[in-house]
Design a protein around this motif. Sequence first.
Motif, short mmCIF file in Angstrom:
data_model
loop_
_atom_site.label_atom_id
_atom_site.label_comp_id
_atom_site.label_asym_id
_atom_site.label_seq_id
_atom_site.Cartn_x
_atom_site.Cartn_y
_atom_site.Cartn_z
N GLY A 131 29.78 37.86 37.01
CA GLY A 131 29.44 38.66 38.18
C GLY A 131 28.15 39.44 38.09
N PHE A 132 27.29 39.12 37.13
CA PHE A 132 26.08 39.92 36.93
C PHE A 132 25.16 39.87 38.15
CE2 PHE A 132 21.68 40.15 35.04
CZ PHE A 132 21.66 41.53 34.92
N GLY A 133 24.95 38.69 38.71
CA GLY A 133 24.04 38.57 39.85
C GLY A 133 24.47 39.40 41.04
N GLN B 250 39.65 30.14 40.19
CA GLN B 250 39.33 29.77 41.55
C GLN B 250 38.39 30.76 42.22
OE1 GLN B 250 40.33 31.39 44.51
NE2 GLN B 250 39.87 29.81 46.03
N GLU B 251 38.58 32.05 41.96
CA GLU B 251 37.82 33.06 42.67
C GLU B 251 36.40 33.22 42.13
OE1 GLU B 251 39.63 35.05 39.13
OE2 GLU B 251 40.20 33.52 40.58
N MET B 252 36.04 32.47 41.08
CA MET B 252 34.74 32.67 40.43
C MET B 252 33.78 31.50 40.61
SD MET B 252 36.01 34.48 36.92
CE MET B 252 34.43 35.21 36.54
N LEU B 253 34.28 30.28 40.76
CA LEU B 253 33.42 29.10 40.87
C LEU B 253 33.90 28.20 42.00
CD1 LEU B 253 31.20 27.14 39.87
CD2 LEU B 253 32.93 26.13 38.37
N ASP B 254 33.00 27.86 42.90
CA ASP B 254 33.30 26.97 44.02
C ASP B 254 33.02 25.54 43.57
OD1 ASP B 254 33.30 25.52 46.44
OD2 ASP B 254 32.76 27.32 47.56
N ARG C 203 32.87 32.48 46.32
CA ARG C 203 33.38 32.41 44.94
C ARG C 203 32.20 32.20 43.99
NH1 ARG C 203 37.10 27.96 44.34
NH2 ARG C 203 36.24 26.85 46.13
N VAL C 204 31.50 33.29 43.69
CA VAL C 204 30.24 33.17 42.97
C VAL C 204 30.12 34.21 41.86
CG1 VAL C 204 28.89 34.69 44.49
CG2 VAL C 204 27.77 32.71 43.43
N PHE C 205 31.26 34.65 41.33
CA PHE C 205 31.24 35.70 40.32
C PHE C 205 31.38 35.12 38.91
CE2 PHE C 205 32.03 37.75 44.25
CZ PHE C 205 31.52 39.04 44.12
N TRP C 206 30.73 34.00 38.71
CA TRP C 206 30.84 33.27 37.46
C TRP C 206 29.50 33.30 36.74
CZ3 TRP C 206 30.50 27.52 36.24
CH2 TRP C 206 31.34 27.17 35.17
#
Length: 624
Positions: A462-464, A604-608, A456-459
Amino acid sequence: MLRCIPTCDHPTVAFACAELTRHWDLLRPVWQGADPILRVGPGLEGLPPVTDPERDDAIAISLGGEGGGVVTGTNPRSVLIAAYRLLHELGFWFVRPGPEGTLLRYNGKTAVQVSEAASYRHRGFCIEGAVSFENVLELIDWLPKGGFNTYFTQFLTPYEFFKTWYAHDNNPLLAGTEPVPTVEEVDRFTYAPLQEELRKRDLIFQAAGHGWTTAAIGIDGLGWDEAEEPGERYRGWLAQIDGRRALFNARPLNTNLCYSNPEVREALTEEVMAFLRRHPQVDTIHFWLADDSNNTCECEACQKAVPSAFYVDMLNLLDEKLTRAGLKTRVVFLAYLDLLWPPEGRTLKNPDRFVFMFAPITRSYSAPLPTDAPAKSLPPFVRNHLTMPADVGENIAFLRAWQACAPCDSFIYEYHYMWDQFKDVSDYANARVLWQDVRNLRQLGLNGYISCQQTRVFWPCGFGMHVLGQTLWNRETDFEAMAGAYFEALFASRAGRVRAMMQAARRFHPECLRGERPIRDAAVAADYAAQRADSLRDSAWCAQQAHGAQGVEAALWQALVYWCEFCAAYAHCLEAWARGLEDEREIRLAGLRQVVRIGEPAHQEMLDVYWFLKTLDRTVLPVL
């Protein structure tokens, strides 16, 4: 109406046709060209040459020319990647996993011509972080959209990652809202539904890594938890440290074994063979040792060689067993922690069986890996008194030493988005270092990148992950052009301000959060104060943009609102450390925790949140 003609009956080709048709239904209201007819399948005309068509991905696309169109690749997986590439060329942006992750910005094109081979063979993700079953399935669905070809489940059964999410550790606001799955349920998911989704897309399945050393002594290696000592049968197999054979810090997964003992080597390799008999669908198996450093056996026999020497002995033994069994499964071995020191006098007997994985887990992300670093001599191997390299040049010295004795296929196993996105929170400066690292892989003699990172790292947008996928596919990609196109596609006329927000977040001073520079500094404190003020203002502006937006666009703006609120709270917290305001620290820290916890359900799906708070407590605050 789009018409797809599959040229073979492979299920991935059928899925590619279905995906083209499904997305074309969204495009049809604005499509400005003639109704296309596409031949879809592997090995058609226009493909560039590759070394190994089964493992190397290349694509060719022809739309709008004479004789109908073509969507092809070197293998079924490449055909699916080509299908998504065609859609992207027409204006689809696959921003992140999930139903709200695809954005259509039709650009008016009616003709597309592409013929490309991927710059690197290995392009994938490793499961990490706190995840739901849906998170993993949605990520797998997204992988070929981003140009990736590999998924690695890590562990024999990756229970740790699912348990952490469903138990809602670090977020008491969600505790008790969902049942925690059993080990058996996670195992069934990993080798059934997850496998079905991988096969549908012809993605390469890599498995295991952690867990062999625990399985050999009768303990399930499901995570980094403490456990009781093994029975007498296995006590003599444990690494002897300070004259004692016992679990290292009571954690089986971190405990090395006595690798000079032929019984241990036999048991470890038999565990691998038994696993592959249970799971023949695994394409590539990772064979790793313990997950800690300065914990190798000090017995007289083990002291005759460095740990990596016995490691190579086991790799050769495993190859012999796989060959006798007629298995073509490839084996990944790694240079990691104590195994960074290469073997002395040992070589791989069958290099074609193996893939070398370089895992510089202790490096800094303040600068990219250099391609022209001056030659450095390796520090001596002093058993159980090693200092792991942080300097990128030192890491390259270890890489070169291993490459000299293990010439085989290889990739880097990297951690740009495991913890560092919580230190460089913009997802912009970190993405630039990632871009340069990926560009440099070829000069470093590495053929790809598997990302050990949060799922969950598309925060915030999602550029990275876009940078990672684009640059692994084409290492010549220009960063500024890629950034400009990405932010313009997502945010249209407001792209400049959003991109400036990302760039301004350098005021978080990630070098301070990495412990590379003292945070107690008036100028640093002033930057945190300015960042907080700007983030509060930007949050209100993003909320205005979200008002009236719909679908994916609304989700993007709402995520930016949450990110700005987080930045304001985080900067406020860090300012207390920078100014030495001890009475304010806990108050502001509590405020930060509350912001991320409250926002997690909606994003939820963007930041852990679990891993952000864990990283904050374990690696950020202790170095401030």
